[in-house]
Write an enzyme that holds these catalytic residues in place. Structure first.
Site, PDB file in Angstrom:
ATOM      1  NE  ARG A   1     -53.469 -55.334 -26.933  1.00  0.00           N
ATOM      2  CZ  ARG A   1     -52.448 -54.705 -26.388  1.00  0.00           C
ATOM      3  NH1 ARG A   1     -51.727 -53.845 -27.106  1.00  0.00           N
ATOM      4  NH2 ARG A   1     -52.140 -54.894 -25.128  1.00  0.00           N
TER       5      ARG A   1
ATOM      6  CE  LYS B   1     -41.969 -48.062 -51.647  1.00  0.00           C
ATOM      7  NZ  LYS B   1     -40.514 -47.768 -51.677  1.00  0.00           N
TER       8      LYS B   1
ATOM      9  CE  LYS C   1     -44.011 -46.311 -58.510  1.00  0.00           C
ATOM     10  NZ  LYS C   1     -43.140 -45.252 -57.953  1.00  0.00           N
TER      11      LYS C   1
ATOM     12  CD  GLU D   1     -40.509 -44.170 -61.101  1.00  0.00           C
ATOM     13  OE1 GLU D   1     -41.166 -44.339 -60.066  1.00  0.00           O
ATOM     14  OE2 GLU D   1     -39.978 -45.102 -61.739  1.00  0.00           O
TER      15      GLU D   1
ATOM     16  CG  ASP E   1     -37.410 -43.764 -58.503  1.00  0.00           C
ATOM     17  OD1 ASP E   1     -37.597 -43.583 -57.289  1.00  0.00           O
ATOM     18  OD2 ASP E   1     -37.311 -44.895 -59.013  1.00  0.00           O
TER      19      ASP E   1
END
Length: 283
Positions: free
Chosen positions: A98, A133, A165, A198, A220
């Site tokens: 698995r 992410k 950011k 950013e 961005d």
């Protein structure tokens, strides 16, 4: 190539989660001395990923495992083909099954989706990047799948590159303040890390250029036209990255601007696992 120590730590933790105090299904009906063979069967078309991980999992469980690869990571795979044959203790095959499938199915889905983006970028200067992410504690393998699919890995985490950011910039008091503080911090701590900032509009781009000492500018949520304007201002002095709302549908519109990189979180978090199965070979 995967870091061996990190991979072993992942395998140890993942098997502990799955096996706990014992694989009682196997212990109940299979003698510990039984040996067996199994085949990894491919049930969907795509890009194969996770072969190195599969071999490591089975070897972790049984050093005498014989792993026979029939394909390699990055190969095109078609339903009906086989990826590998394995010979080991039956307990090893059943305890590792698995985890191997979970890893390979997920990794192959990511590699396949990444490959679709990479194919769209053929002929363009632009490269596709992954992001942070990712699934907690599975990032290493997800980013490896991106690499296998032809993409480029962005930073692995918060430790191997500085990215200022919007929240960093707002809390620090603006772009110039954030950059100055960061440059001093890196110097004081002797950290040879690249610095990315950013930007949210063309005024931000101008401020970054004035601040200097930047390795890459992130554009961005810019439209392709806005990116083209920004690239004229930057004039090749700094690497550029487009991010935000970029999909397979509009990817080429961004690539046509000449931006260096496009970061796409979706190549990981929107990828769908592909269907694989491990089947016993009964002679």
């Amino acid at each position: 190539m995967l870091n061996e120590a990190a991979l072993n730590a992942f395998i140890r933790s993942a098997l502990a989660e799955d096996i706990g105090n014992g694989d009682h299904s196997t212990l109940a009906c299979i003698p510990p001395t039984a040996k067996g063979n199994a085949l990894l069967k491919i049930k969907e078309n795509g890009i194969l990923a996770g072969m190195e991980v599969a071999a490591a999992i089975f070897k972790w469980l049984d050093m005498y495992t014989v792993f026979k690869p029939l394909k390699q990571d990055g190969d095109v795979m078609k339903a009906g083909e086989a990826a590998f044959e394995i010979e080991a203790a039956v307990h090893t095959l059943l305890m590792g099954e698995r985890l191997v499938l979970n890893c390979m199915q997920r990794m192959s889905g990511i590699a396949t989706l990444t490959h679709q983006y990479v194919e769209k970028l053929k002929g363009y200067h632009t490269r596709v990047l992954d992001t942070r992410k990712t699934t907690p504690n599975f990032r290493m393998l997800e980013k490896e799948a991106v690499r296998i699919g032809g993409g480029v890995n962005h930073r692995m985490g918060l430790y191997d590159m500085v990215m200022l950011k919007d929240n960093h910039i707002d809390f620090a008091g603006g772009i110039t303040a954030a950059v100055n503080k960061t440059v001093n911090y890196l110097k004081d701590n002797n950290l040879p890390l690249k610095l990315e900032v950013e930007t949210r509009n063309l005024e931000d781009v101008k401020e970054v250029l004035a601040a200097g000492r930047i390795d890459r500018i992130m554009l961005d949520n810019f439209t392709p036209d806005q990116i083209a304007e920004a690239l004229q201002l930057i004039n090749g002095r700094i690497e550029t990255e487009a991010s935000g709302g970029i999909t397979l549908t509009n990817l080429e519109d961004y690539a046509k601007t000449g931006v260096d990189f496009i970061s796409v979180g979706a190549i990981i978090h929107h990828a769908v696992s592909l269907d694989l199965s491990l089947k016993a070979i009964i002679h």
